[in-house]
Design a protein around this motif. Sequence first.
Motif, PDB file in Angstrom:
ATOM      1  N   ALA A 186       0.818  -1.216   0.000  1.00 44.96           N
ATOM      2  CA  ALA A 186       0.000   0.000   0.000  1.00 44.96           C
ATOM      3  C   ALA A 186       0.851   1.265   0.000  1.00 44.96           C
ATOM      4  N   GLY A 187       2.168   1.101  -0.025  1.00 44.99           N
ATOM      5  CA  GLY A 187       3.048   2.258  -0.027  1.00 44.99           C
ATOM      6  C   GLY A 187       3.192   2.929   1.316  1.00 44.99           C
ATOM      7  N   ARG A 188       2.853   2.196   2.377  1.00 43.75           N
ATOM      8  CA  ARG A 188       2.907   2.762   3.728  1.00 43.75           C
ATOM      9  C   ARG A 188       4.143   2.303   4.483  1.00 43.75           C
ATOM     10  N   ALA A 189       5.029   1.582   3.811  1.00 44.79           N
ATOM     11  CA  ALA A 189       6.268   1.103   4.421  1.00 44.79           C
ATOM     12  C   ALA A 189       7.367   1.124   3.370  1.00 44.79           C
ATOM     13  N   GLU A 190       8.585   1.223   3.837  1.00 47.00           N
ATOM     14  CA  GLU A 190       9.747   1.288   2.958  1.00 47.00           C
ATOM     15  C   GLU A 190       9.813   0.073   2.047  1.00 47.00           C
ATOM     16  N   ALA A 191      10.095   0.291   0.780  1.00 45.30           N
ATOM     17  CA  ALA A 191      10.195  -0.816  -0.170  1.00 45.30           C
ATOM     18  C   ALA A 191      11.283  -1.792   0.260  1.00 45.30           C
ATOM     19  N   GLY A 192      10.960  -3.073   0.246  1.00 44.83           N
ATOM     20  CA  GLY A 192      11.923  -4.115   0.583  1.00 44.83           C
ATOM     21  C   GLY A 192      11.964  -4.502   2.046  1.00 44.83           C
ATOM     22  N   ILE A 193      11.210  -3.816   2.908  1.00 37.78           N
ATOM     23  CA  ILE A 193      11.278  -4.106   4.340  1.00 37.78           C
ATOM     24  C   ILE A 193      10.736  -5.492   4.663  1.00 37.78           C
ATOM     25  N   THR A 194       9.698  -5.912   3.950  1.00 35.52           N
ATOM     26  CA  THR A 194       9.142  -7.246   4.209  1.00 35.52           C
ATOM     27  C   THR A 194      10.178  -8.320   3.908  1.00 35.52           C
ATOM     28  N   ALA A 195      10.883  -8.162   2.805  1.00 34.12           N
ATOM     29  CA  ALA A 195      11.924  -9.125   2.444  1.00 34.12           C
ATOM     30  C   ALA A 195      13.041  -9.152   3.477  1.00 34.12           C
ATOM     31  N   GLN A 196      13.369  -8.009   4.053  1.00 32.97           N
ATOM     32  CA  GLN A 196      14.395  -7.952   5.095  1.00 32.97           C
ATOM     33  C   GLN A 196      13.998  -8.799   6.306  1.00 32.97           C
ATOM     34  N   ILE A 197      12.775  -8.586   6.776  1.00 27.43           N
ATOM     35  CA  ILE A 197      12.304  -9.319   7.954  1.00 27.43           C
ATOM     36  C   ILE A 197      12.170 -10.802   7.631  1.00 27.43           C
ATOM     37  N   LYS A 198      11.658 -11.095   6.446  1.00 32.62           N
ATOM     38  CA  LYS A 198      11.497 -12.488   6.036  1.00 32.62           C
ATOM     39  C   LYS A 198      12.845 -13.204   5.980  1.00 32.62           C
ATOM     40  N   ALA A 199      13.853 -12.535   5.459  1.00 34.11           N
ATOM     41  CA  ALA A 199      15.179 -13.143   5.340  1.00 34.11           C
ATOM     42  C   ALA A 199      15.765 -13.483   6.706  1.00 34.11           C
ATOM     43  N   ARG A 200      15.586 -12.580   7.692  1.00 30.57           N
ATOM     44  CA  ARG A 200      16.133 -12.839   9.018  1.00 30.57           C
ATOM     45  C   ARG A 200      15.387 -13.960   9.717  1.00 30.57           C
ATOM     46  N   SER A 201      14.123 -14.126   9.417  1.00 26.98           N
ATOM     47  CA  SER A 201      13.347 -15.227   9.990  1.00 26.98           C
ATOM     48  C   SER A 201      13.730 -16.550   9.347  1.00 26.98           C
ATOM     49  N   GLU A 202      13.803 -16.545   8.035  1.00 25.95           N
ATOM     50  CA  GLU A 202      14.132 -17.783   7.314  1.00 25.95           C
ATOM     51  C   GLU A 202      15.550 -18.253   7.603  1.00 25.95           C
ATOM     52  N   ALA A 203      16.436 -17.346   7.955  1.00 27.37           N
ATOM     53  CA  ALA A 203      17.844 -17.694   8.204  1.00 27.37           C
ATOM     54  C   ALA A 203      18.000 -18.723   9.320  1.00 27.37           C
ATOM     55  N   VAL A 204      17.050 -18.730  10.263  1.00 29.53           N
ATOM     56  CA  VAL A 204      17.137 -19.673  11.383  1.00 29.53           C
ATOM     57  C   VAL A 204      16.057 -20.754  11.320  1.00 29.53           C
ATOM     58  N   GLY A 205      15.230 -20.719  10.275  1.00 29.32           N
ATOM     59  CA  GLY A 205      14.221 -21.757  10.117  1.00 29.32           C
ATOM     60  C   GLY A 205      12.832 -21.414  10.606  1.00 29.32           C
ATOM     61  N   LEU A 206      12.563 -20.133  10.882  1.00 27.60           N
ATOM     62  CA  LEU A 206      11.214 -19.735  11.273  1.00 27.60           C
ATOM     63  C   LEU A 206      10.283 -19.778  10.068  1.00 27.60           C
TER      64      LEU A 206
END
Length: 360
Positions: free
Chosen positions: A280-300
């Motif tokens: 919706a353009g209410r958050a910085e582009a790419g922020i979801t991928a950042q959080i997702k990457a840190r979660s997936e890194a440990v198997g969440l």
Amino acid sequence: MTEISVTLPEKQYQVKIDRGLLAQVGTLVAEQWSPRKIALVSDDNVAPLYQERVATSLTEAGFTVHCYDFPAGEASKSLTVLADLAREMAKDAFNRDDGVIALGGGVTGDLAGFLAASYMRGISLIQIPTSLLAQVDSSVGGKTAVDLDTIKNIIGVFYEPDLVIVDPDTLKTLTQRDLVEGYGEIVKTAALKGGEFWQLIETINSPADIMAHSPELSARSIQYKANVVMADETESGQRQLLNFGHTIGHAVEALADGGLRHGEAVSIGMIALMQIFEDAGRAEAGITAQIKARSEAVGLPTTSPLLTSTKVLDKVKNDKKNRHGHLNLVSLKAIGEPEITSVPSDEIASFLKLPTRDAE
């Protein structure tokens, strides 16, 4: 040893963090409490691991200890189990001068905390969290509660402990899934805080990394939560920030009926919500991928087929954070920049793009 002070209008207590503190429980508790009767409460997973050791340390320090345990699992966070524990304490003649120590994970902390808050209208409480989730989140801040049917934490009170003892060595007995689950709350807190905390998260790439950095991860998470709680103890304002990921996460967790752990559900909830705000353009582009990457890194887990269920909407609407016909959603404009958006309940389905029965 790391010590974090939590100072509230009517309460001040310390959170002590260090490896090996479990062996010093008797001394630490004696610094806080005069000799008294103690109800040492654990579930039947933790009790065989630590209860006898802690009870011995407390006894040697001059306390009279009664050990109680209950079946492990979220299902025990109920009025029935609460009544069973209170009945045992009454039988053992506990009075208002005595205390409860919660030794275990989040369920134990919530249940034993509410037990202390309600028994004889309130007796002393100390939290000794043994899971990563409890160490970084539920043991600090005074939230105690039990569930009602499938509604999480719907009956409870704010009741602060007199002391919190965090021994990262207890994490060694966790399964990898239980360890990683707790990291879901750490990613949440680091995303809210940003800065050096998020930079630390960007170096965590495995469960082994979590273990290696667990004292610092706990200290940073607890300090952030303590600061928020000190500014807003009863969640009337900024403490709502700690609900980041929980609105959708709690709904998915309830629908999973035991198939998802709390920290796993928070991971899923954060990412689902941030994708909506980013699209919706209410958050910085790419922020979801950042959080997702840190979660997936440990198997969440980072998504769930339950997100497409029409029942998610019912759970979200019944969220206990729904106030005056509005639901406050916590999101991030960028890492370290949280905000709260108030959405009318009758608009929540379209705002969150949740499936409705009409769409079936």
